[in-house]
Enzyme design. Structure first.
Site, mmCIF file in Angstrom:
data_model
loop_
_atom_site.group_PDB
_atom_site.id
_atom_site.type_symbol
_atom_site.label_atom_id
_atom_site.label_comp_id
_atom_site.label_asym_id
_atom_site.label_seq_id
_atom_site.Cartn_x
_atom_site.Cartn_y
_atom_site.Cartn_z
ATOM 1 N N PRO A 146 0.842 -1.198 0.000
ATOM 2 C CA PRO A 146 0.000 0.000 0.000
ATOM 3 C C PRO A 146 0.877 1.248 0.000
ATOM 4 O O PRO A 146 2.086 1.164 0.196
ATOM 5 C CB PRO A 146 -0.726 -0.121 1.340
ATOM 6 C CG PRO A 146 0.281 -0.789 2.228
ATOM 7 C CD PRO A 146 1.125 -1.688 1.364
ATOM 8 N N SER A 185 -4.724 5.077 3.991
ATOM 9 C CA SER A 185 -3.995 4.074 3.220
ATOM 10 C C SER A 185 -4.988 3.165 2.504
ATOM 11 O O SER A 185 -6.202 3.383 2.570
ATOM 12 C CB SER A 185 -3.102 3.268 4.168
ATOM 13 O OG SER A 185 -2.260 2.415 3.429
ATOM 14 N N ASN A 186 -4.475 2.174 1.824
ATOM 15 C CA ASN A 186 -5.291 1.190 1.122
ATOM 16 C C ASN A 186 -5.002 -0.185 1.695
ATOM 17 O O ASN A 186 -3.901 -0.419 2.179
ATOM 18 C CB ASN A 186 -4.873 1.145 -0.355
ATOM 19 C CG ASN A 186 -5.805 1.915 -1.243
ATOM 20 O OD1 ASN A 186 -6.697 2.610 -0.775
ATOM 21 N ND2 ASN A 186 -5.592 1.805 -2.525
ATOM 22 N N GLY A 187 -5.944 -1.108 1.554
ATOM 23 C CA GLY A 187 -5.688 -2.479 1.999
ATOM 24 C C GLY A 187 -4.781 -3.172 0.999
ATOM 25 O O GLY A 187 -5.056 -3.174 -0.198
ATOM 26 N N VAL A 226 -2.054 1.678 -4.647
ATOM 27 C CA VAL A 226 -1.708 3.080 -4.391
ATOM 28 C C VAL A 226 -2.960 3.812 -3.881
ATOM 29 O O VAL A 226 -4.042 3.644 -4.433
ATOM 30 C CB VAL A 226 -1.212 3.752 -5.697
ATOM 31 C CG1 VAL A 226 -0.809 5.196 -5.441
ATOM 32 C CG2 VAL A 226 -0.055 2.962 -6.291
#
Ligand code: C5P
Length: 404
Positions: free
Chosen positions: A199, A211-213, A281
């Site tokens: 991420p 953030s992203n998983g 991203v």
């Protein structure tokens, strides 16, 4: 291919303290789908039990030229063991066993197997510092290398004697990767793979971020598979839970934000033959970074800006400057997936788009397995549910079939 599935690996164990690590090496080999047979010296059984080796390998651990049972005696054919093996790993390899092979001595089953072998042989020397650096041992190691045997490094560190220096046995996870690399056809030798993984994190204030998983598992699987095929891998990774083990072919560039990731990718793109963007991203970042921790309030509004699209940027630069570079992207969609992935491939100028089928239990983002469809100029190529390692091999096979 850099897989050990179905490979017959003979593990030769000589009498060093590092033999206690061999059971976990055998488990790693079996997890990869290899068949394992153990041949040990009598000195080795002081350090690791033949019963443990037999149980984990699923085959009797061999030590002697004859196997005696009540009322019978049977020749334990060393040549047959050597012919069975697709590869032999001697770990730990003591100074004594190394010296015997260098001088053609075969007074035990392991050395007789080794002198009969025509398959690749990998040595993991392990001994105390002064024995390791002794000119006799160093000369013997160079003899093995001159014969085309693979002599793995013996890292420095704490030794059983209490001394510190070179002579430790390589770690089992490292040996597993080095073995895969040694047995692969090295089709990626001389090629550089630039890839993004994990991420990105986008700071709101000094302690908070969005953030992203992403576990980093898929990126790790691709990096490992490519390095095991002989590639130099430039792995630009955000803070992922899963990272590849230390590997001679993988160079990690740790980044935090999408903007950092783009800067690093820009520096590395010109040297790459293949670019794979597997990072999750963050699509947005806070418009302003607060210098101090923001006070807690009942409701918070954070203005966001769109982040640069790294894949799209790599695709565009490739088109203008590096026409032979192959660019691969990923898509994760929950509905109308194929059509969206197809459009995304064209928009981002990728040669290959790998569609992850999200939302099925056991598959996708944090899971160990995956179900992917490969989308290219010729259409869609769905694959069955498989491990991320197998999915990575399929992606690399596609690249190999498309480079010029
Ligand atoms: O647009 P979307 O996020 O669905 O696209 C996914 C693909 O694009 C992945 O390959 C991902 O690594 C890449 N990507 C990127 N930079 C972004 C967003 C996505 O490289 N800002």
């Amino acid at each position: 291919m850099s897989t050990l599935k179905g490979k017959q690996i003979l593990v030769g164990i000589s009498g060093g303290i590092a033999a206690y690590k061999i059971p976990s090496f055998i488990r790693e080999l079996r997890r990869e789908g290899a068949e394992v047979r153990c041949v040990l010296t009598h000195a080795a059984k002081t350090f690791v039990s033949p019963l443990t080796l037999a149980t984990l390998s699923g085959q009797p651990a061999q030590m002697d030229f004859v196997n005696e049972a009540v009322g019978s005696i049977e020749w334990n054919n060393h040549v047959a063991h050597a012919e069975w093996a697709d590869a032999i790993v001697v770990a730990p390899a003591t100074s004594n066993s190394i010296a015997k092979i260098c001088h053609g001595l075969c007074d035990n089953l392991l050395t007789a197997v080794l002198l009969s072998a025509k398959c690749p042989i990998f040595w993991a020397p392990a001994m105390d510092l002064d024995m390791f650096i002794h000119p006799a041992n160093q000369k013997n190691l160079s003899i093995l290398t001159s014969w085309g045997h693979h002599v793995w490094p013996s890292p420095s560190g704490e030794l059983a004697s209490g001394l510190t220096g070179p002579g430790r046995m390589a770690e089992p996870v490292w040996m597993l990767q080095a073995l895969k690399m040694g047995l692969s056809d090295n089709a990626w030798e001389g090629k550089t793979l630039l890839m993004t993984s994990g991420p990105t994190v986008e700071a709101i204030d000094p302690v908070r971020f969005i953030s992203n998983g992403s576990s980093g598992r898929m990126g790790t699987a691709i990096a490992l598979a490519a390095a095991n095929r002989g590639a130099r891998v430039e792995l630009v990774s955000g803070p992922a839970a899963v990272m590849p083990p230390l590997h001679p072919g993988i160079h990690v560039h740790a980044v935090l934000s999408a903007e950092d990731m783009l800067v690093k990718c820009n520096q590395l793109q010109a040297g790459a033959d293949v670019v794979v963007c597997a990072a999750a991203v963050s699509d947005y970042r806070p418009a302003k970074l607060a210098n101090e921790k923001m006070p807690k309030v009942s409701s918070l509004r954070v203005d966001m800006l769109a982040n640069p699209d790294i894949l799209q940027h790599m695709g565009t630069v490739r088109k203008d400057k590096h026409p032979h570079q192959i660019v691969v992207g990923f898509a994760l969609e929950t509905h109308d997936a194929e059509a969206k992935a197809k459009a995304k491939r064209l928009r981002k100028q990728a040669d290959l788009m790998v569609l992850n089928h999200a939302g099925i239990s056991g598959e996708g983002m944090h899971a160990k397995s995956n179900r992917i469809t490969l989308l290219d100029d010729h259409g869609q190529h769905p694959r069955p549910q498989e491990s991320k390692a197998d999915a990575a091999e399929a992606i690399l096979d596609w690249v190999e079939n498309h480079w010029t």
